[in-house]
Design an enzyme around this catalytic site. Structure first.
Site, PDB file in Angstrom:
ATOM      1  N   GLY A 198       0.787  -1.121  -0.017  1.00  0.00           N
ATOM      2  CA  GLY A 198      -0.069  -0.085  -0.014  1.00  0.00           C
ATOM      3  C   GLY A 198       1.014   1.141  -0.076  1.00  0.00           C
ATOM      4  O   GLY A 198       1.861   1.363  -0.551  1.00  0.00           O
ATOM      5  N   ARG A 199       0.375   2.236   0.767  1.00  0.00           N
ATOM      6  CA  ARG A 199       1.223   3.555   0.834  1.00  0.00           C
ATOM      7  C   ARG A 199       2.530   3.312   1.312  1.00  0.00           C
ATOM      8  O   ARG A 199       3.488   3.646   0.833  1.00  0.00           O
ATOM      9  CB  ARG A 199       0.407   4.635   1.649  1.00  0.00           C
ATOM     10  CG  ARG A 199      -1.023   4.858   1.060  1.00  0.00           C
ATOM     11  CD  ARG A 199      -1.707   5.827   2.052  1.00  0.00           C
ATOM     12  NE  ARG A 199      -2.045   4.843   3.129  1.00  0.00           N
ATOM     13  CZ  ARG A 199      -3.520   4.751   3.311  1.00  0.00           C
ATOM     14  NH1 ARG A 199      -4.470   5.355   2.731  1.00  0.00           N
ATOM     15  NH2 ARG A 199      -3.876   3.896   4.302  1.00  0.00           N
ATOM     16  N   ILE A 200       2.684   2.676   2.426  1.00  0.00           N
ATOM     17  CA  ILE A 200       4.039   2.503   2.879  1.00  0.00           C
ATOM     18  C   ILE A 200       4.756   1.433   2.260  1.00  0.00           C
ATOM     19  O   ILE A 200       6.124   1.649   2.149  1.00  0.00           O
ATOM     20  CB  ILE A 200       3.922   2.186   4.626  1.00  0.00           C
ATOM     21  CG1 ILE A 200       2.987   2.988   5.333  1.00  0.00           C
ATOM     22  CG2 ILE A 200       5.415   2.055   5.161  1.00  0.00           C
ATOM     23  CD1 ILE A 200       2.548   2.871   6.673  1.00  0.00           C
TER      24      ILE A 200
ATOM     25  N   ARG B 121      -3.978  -8.358  -2.292  1.00  0.00           N
ATOM     26  CA  ARG B 121      -5.152  -8.900  -2.971  1.00  0.00           C
ATOM     27  C   ARG B 121      -5.340  -8.635  -4.330  1.00  0.00           C
ATOM     28  O   ARG B 121      -5.829  -9.150  -5.159  1.00  0.00           O
ATOM     29  CB  ARG B 121      -6.225  -8.898  -2.020  1.00  0.00           C
ATOM     30  CG  ARG B 121      -6.016  -9.557  -0.624  1.00  0.00           C
ATOM     31  CD  ARG B 121      -7.288  -9.019   0.300  1.00  0.00           C
ATOM     32  NE  ARG B 121      -7.282  -7.622   0.384  1.00  0.00           N
ATOM     33  CZ  ARG B 121      -8.078  -6.993   0.981  1.00  0.00           C
ATOM     34  NH1 ARG B 121      -9.061  -7.400   1.765  1.00  0.00           N
ATOM     35  NH2 ARG B 121      -8.122  -5.683   1.152  1.00  0.00           N
TER      36      ARG B 121
ATOM     37  N   ALA C 201       4.117  -3.740  10.555  1.00  0.00           N
ATOM     38  CA  ALA C 201       2.624  -3.445  10.391  1.00  0.00           C
ATOM     39  C   ALA C 201       2.114  -3.776  11.839  1.00  0.00           C
ATOM     40  O   ALA C 201       1.793  -2.504  12.495  1.00  0.00           O
ATOM     41  CB  ALA C 201       2.306  -4.596   9.466  1.00  0.00           C
TER      42      ALA C 201
ATOM     43  N   GLU D 124       1.414  -5.641  23.329  1.00  0.00           N
ATOM     44  CA  GLU D 124       2.386  -4.402  23.514  1.00  0.00           C
ATOM     45  C   GLU D 124       1.903  -3.846  24.791  1.00  0.00           C
ATOM     46  O   GLU D 124       0.607  -3.271  25.171  1.00  0.00           O
ATOM     47  CB  GLU D 124       2.520  -3.478  22.217  1.00  0.00           C
ATOM     48  CG  GLU D 124       2.630  -3.971  21.091  1.00  0.00           C
ATOM     49  CD  GLU D 124       2.696  -3.472  19.849  1.00  0.00           C
ATOM     50  OE1 GLU D 124       2.359  -2.095  19.750  1.00  0.00           O
ATOM     51  OE2 GLU D 124       2.912  -3.724  18.815  1.00  0.00           O
TER      52      GLU D 124
ATOM     53  N   HIS E  63       7.672  -0.114  18.672  1.00  0.00           N
ATOM     54  CA  HIS E  63       6.338   0.276  18.052  1.00  0.00           C
ATOM     55  C   HIS E  63       6.798   1.899  17.610  1.00  0.00           C
ATOM     56  O   HIS E  63       5.813   2.701  17.981  1.00  0.00           O
ATOM     57  CB  HIS E  63       5.053   0.268  18.686  1.00  0.00           C
ATOM     58  CG  HIS E  63       4.024   0.258  17.577  1.00  0.00           C
ATOM     59  ND1 HIS E  63       2.729  -0.413  17.700  1.00  0.00           N
ATOM     60  CD2 HIS E  63       3.788   0.918  16.429  1.00  0.00           C
ATOM     61  CE1 HIS E  63       1.728  -0.147  16.754  1.00  0.00           C
ATOM     62  NE2 HIS E  63       2.331   0.831  16.021  1.00  0.00           N
ATOM     63  N   ILE E  64       8.019   2.269  16.653  1.00  0.00           N
ATOM     64  CA  ILE E  64       8.109   3.485  16.755  1.00  0.00           C
ATOM     65  C   ILE E  64       8.170   3.956  15.142  1.00  0.00           C
ATOM     66  O   ILE E  64       8.874   4.870  14.708  1.00  0.00           O
ATOM     67  CB  ILE E  64       9.633   3.739  17.263  1.00  0.00           C
ATOM     68  CG1 ILE E  64      10.805   2.853  16.619  1.00  0.00           C
ATOM     69  CG2 ILE E  64       9.700   3.903  18.630  1.00  0.00           C
ATOM     70  CD1 ILE E  64      12.266   3.404  16.915  1.00  0.00           C
ATOM     71  N   GLY E  65       7.251   3.167  14.413  1.00  0.00           N
ATOM     72  CA  GLY E  65       7.430   3.569  12.824  1.00  0.00           C
ATOM     73  C   GLY E  65       7.127   4.864  12.515  1.00  0.00           C
ATOM     74  O   GLY E  65       7.748   5.462  11.916  1.00  0.00           O
TER      75      GLY E  65
HETATM   76  P1  NAP Z   1      -2.488   0.809   3.009  1.00  0.00           P
HETATM   77  O1  NAP Z   1      -2.054   2.009   1.909  1.00  0.00           O
HETATM   78  O2  NAP Z   1      -4.103   0.564   3.374  1.00  0.00           O
HETATM   79  O3  NAP Z   1      -1.901  -0.449   2.496  1.00  0.00           O
HETATM   80  C1  NAP Z   1      -2.228  -1.730   2.886  1.00  0.00           C
HETATM   81  C2  NAP Z   1      -1.738  -2.729   1.897  1.00  0.00           C
HETATM   82  O4  NAP Z   1      -1.907  -4.130   2.251  1.00  0.00           O
HETATM   83  C3  NAP Z   1      -2.849  -2.542   0.726  1.00  0.00           C
HETATM   84  O5  NAP Z   1      -1.912  -2.426  -0.406  1.00  0.00           O
HETATM   85  C4  NAP Z   1      -3.675  -3.709   0.329  1.00  0.00           C
HETATM   86  O6  NAP Z   1      -3.597  -4.149  -0.799  1.00  0.00           O
HETATM   87  C5  NAP Z   1      -2.895  -4.771   1.224  1.00  0.00           C
HETATM   88  N1  NAP Z   1      -3.622  -5.808   1.913  1.00  0.00           N
HETATM   89  C6  NAP Z   1      -4.740  -5.641   2.623  1.00  0.00           C
HETATM   90  N2  NAP Z   1      -5.261  -6.906   2.998  1.00  0.00           N
HETATM   91  C7  NAP Z   1      -4.476  -7.965   2.577  1.00  0.00           C
HETATM   92  C8  NAP Z   1      -4.387  -9.272   2.695  1.00  0.00           C
HETATM   93  N3  NAP Z   1      -4.997  -9.808   3.318  1.00  0.00           N
HETATM   94  N4  NAP Z   1      -3.200  -9.922   2.144  1.00  0.00           N
HETATM   95  C9  NAP Z   1      -2.373  -9.127   1.359  1.00  0.00           C
HETATM   96  N5  NAP Z   1      -2.274  -7.757   1.239  1.00  0.00           N
HETATM   97  C10 NAP Z   1      -3.245  -7.228   1.901  1.00  0.00           C
HETATM   98  O7  NAP Z   1      -1.784   1.118   4.355  1.00  0.00           O
HETATM   99  P2  NAP Z   1      -0.835   1.813   4.690  1.00  0.00           P
HETATM  100  O8  NAP Z   1      -0.899   3.284   5.298  1.00  0.00           O
HETATM  101  O9  NAP Z   1       0.528   1.560   4.014  1.00  0.00           O
HETATM  102  O10 NAP Z   1      -0.457   1.133   6.178  1.00  0.00           O
HETATM  103  C11 NAP Z   1      -0.152  -0.333   6.387  1.00  0.00           C
HETATM  104  C12 NAP Z   1      -0.229  -0.735   7.851  1.00  0.00           C
HETATM  105  O11 NAP Z   1       0.937  -0.372   8.355  1.00  0.00           O
HETATM  106  C13 NAP Z   1      -1.245   0.004   8.657  1.00  0.00           C
HETATM  107  O12 NAP Z   1      -2.452  -0.997   8.551  1.00  0.00           O
HETATM  108  C14 NAP Z   1      -0.722  -0.177   9.979  1.00  0.00           C
HETATM  109  O13 NAP Z   1      -1.067  -1.451  10.732  1.00  0.00           O
HETATM  110  C15 NAP Z   1       0.877  -0.371   9.651  1.00  0.00           C
HETATM  111  N6  NAP Z   1       1.569   0.788  10.271  1.00  0.00           N
HETATM  112  C16 NAP Z   1       2.488   0.560  11.561  1.00  0.00           C
HETATM  113  C17 NAP Z   1       3.303   1.576  11.940  1.00  0.00           C
HETATM  114  C18 NAP Z   1       4.301   1.548  13.000  1.00  0.00           C
HETATM  115  O14 NAP Z   1       4.497   2.287  13.824  1.00  0.00           O
HETATM  116  N7  NAP Z   1       4.720   0.186  13.115  1.00  0.00           N
HETATM  117  C19 NAP Z   1       3.107   2.959  11.481  1.00  0.00           C
HETATM  118  C20 NAP Z   1       2.093   2.983  10.334  1.00  0.00           C
HETATM  119  C21 NAP Z   1       1.531   2.090   9.768  1.00  0.00           C
HETATM  120  P3  NAP Z   1      -5.065  -5.010  -0.934  1.00  0.00           P
HETATM  121  O15 NAP Z   1      -6.377  -4.369  -0.609  1.00  0.00           O
HETATM  122  O16 NAP Z   1      -5.167  -5.081  -2.653  1.00  0.00           O
HETATM  123  O17 NAP Z   1      -4.923  -6.316  -0.617  1.00  0.00           O
END
Ligand code: NAP
Length: 320
Positions: free
Chosen positions: A156-158, A178, A237, A267, A286-288
């Site tokens: 996705g975005r990240i 997906r 994630a 956590e 958890h410092i992403g």
């Molecule tokens: P995003 O843009 O919604 O990207 C998530 C991606 O995951 C989408 O491309 C989606 O594509 C894919 N996805 C969803 N369900 C899936 C599945 N069952 N199998 C395979 N791929 C799947 O979100 P983002 O902004 O990049 O953020 C992603 C995640 O990073 C967040 O949900 C959050 O939990 C985590 N995060 C963690 C931190 C940290 O501090 N560690 C910071 C920020 C974010 P499809 O819909 O095509 O499957």
């Protein structure tokens, strides 16, 4: 009477002050300790808006205890801590804070990847303990990042931002979602792969999918068994996507080479979690998204969503 806002953590006053001018703001007085459950349950009774963080469980019990609640403004991009079905049923808006944290989290993911591959924390630790005896031919040797194959689960975005960084390291990038992303494939040469094929082929697996019923336990014993013995797993994630017991055994028995974890099933991670006994695990609390600019940006978005909702405007980044 002014609408009531409850903020579950102490936020920066410069962001909260504009809300105080218009609303009755109540804020939990600690930045590092979460508001206890009984406080949360008590505060939501009178709240028109709730500003939550990822550590708060905004479940059915909380939402049912909040008859006046109009919005849950979650200061995170992930929203697995909120019961969206109940929020929807009760007509409660839920918002998140995407985009503003994308590059910051991608930097951390890539940094954790390098730190794990090159054993940076382990090396620093031995130096500080006075155990650096001499330059050693095979001491602290790790895995090459440059030129290796990277697999991103959740492009996705990240995920895309991590993949673009990898291009600068001459990495070949495979991804699994997906749905396919033809623009990213055409623009950068990223290659789509089914999950099993990706796990078998790459040197680094980076997980950046959301935690959902579908992704919970997605990387378990079978999936870890498909990975190369020299492979590195990075999870930035959410805990719960990787089965921690299976990961422990895979790392202990040399089924995979190392793991870098910014997130855990529970956590803060309990200190008796067996993963913490392994030298080939690099861990972070958890410092992403933790840079000053990004955290302030997330606060601004959270506050703005509350302001818009309470003043009758449609908030940005609405999930339900
Ligand atoms: P995003 O843009 O919604 O990207 C998530 C991606 O995951 C989408 O491309 C989606 O594509 C894919 N996805 C969803 N369900 C899936 C599945 N069952 N199998 C395979 N791929 C799947 O979100 P983002 O902004 O990049 O953020 C992603 C995640 O990073 C967040 O949900 C959050 O939990 C985590 N995060 C963690 C931190 C940290 O501090 N560690 C910071 C920020 C974010 P499809 O819909 O095509 O499957």
């Amino acid at each position: 009477m002014a609408a009531r806002i409850f903020i579950t953590r102490k936020m920066e006053e410069q962001v909260v002050a504009p809300l105080r001018e218009k609303f009755d703001v109540r804020m939990w007085d600690s930045e590092s300790e979460k508001a206890p459950r009984d406080v949360l349950l008590r505060e939501v009774v009178e709240a028109d808006a709730l500003w939550s963080v990822t550590a708060d469980s905004i479940d059915q019990e909380v939402l049912m205890a909040a008859p006046k609640l109009k919005i849950v403004s979650n200061m995170a991009v992930g929203y697995n801590n909120i019961d969206l079905e109940v929020a929807k049923e009760r007509g409660i808006i839920v918002t998140n804070t995407p985009d503003v944290l994308t590059n910051t989290t991608a930097d951390l993911a890539f940094g954790l990847l390098i730190a794990t591959a090159r054993r940076l924390m382990e090396a620093e630790d031995t130096l500080r303990k006075g155990q650096w005896t001499s330059w050693s031919p095979m001491g602290y040797t790790g895995m090459d990042v440059g030129g290796a194959k990277l697999g991103i689960i959740g492009m996705g975005r990240i995920g895309e931002a991590v993949a673009r960084r990898a291009k600068g390291f001459d990495m070949r990038v495979l991804y699994h979602n997906r749905s396919r992303k033809p623009e990213a494939e055409a623009a950068y040469g990223f290659e789509y792969a089914e999950l099993d094929a990706l796990l078998k082929e790459v040197d680094f697996v980076v997980i950046l999918a959301p935690l959902t019923p579908e992704t919970k336990g997605m990387i378990g014993e079978r999936e870890l068994g498909l990975m190369k013995k020299t492979a590195v797993l990075i999870n930035v994630a959410r805990g719960g996507i990787v089965d921690e017991t299976a990961l422990y055994h895979a790392l202990k028995e040399g089924q995979i080479w190392a793991a870098g974890l910014d997130v855990f099933e529970k956590e803060p991670v309990p200190l008796d979690n067996p993963l913490l006994t392994l030298p080939n695990v690099t861990v972070l609390p958890h410092i992403g998204s933790a840079t000053i600019k990004t955290r302030l940006g997330m606060m601004e978005l959270s506050a703005q969503a509350i302001l818009d909702t309470l003043e009758g405007r449609e908030p940005k980044n609405r999930i339900v």
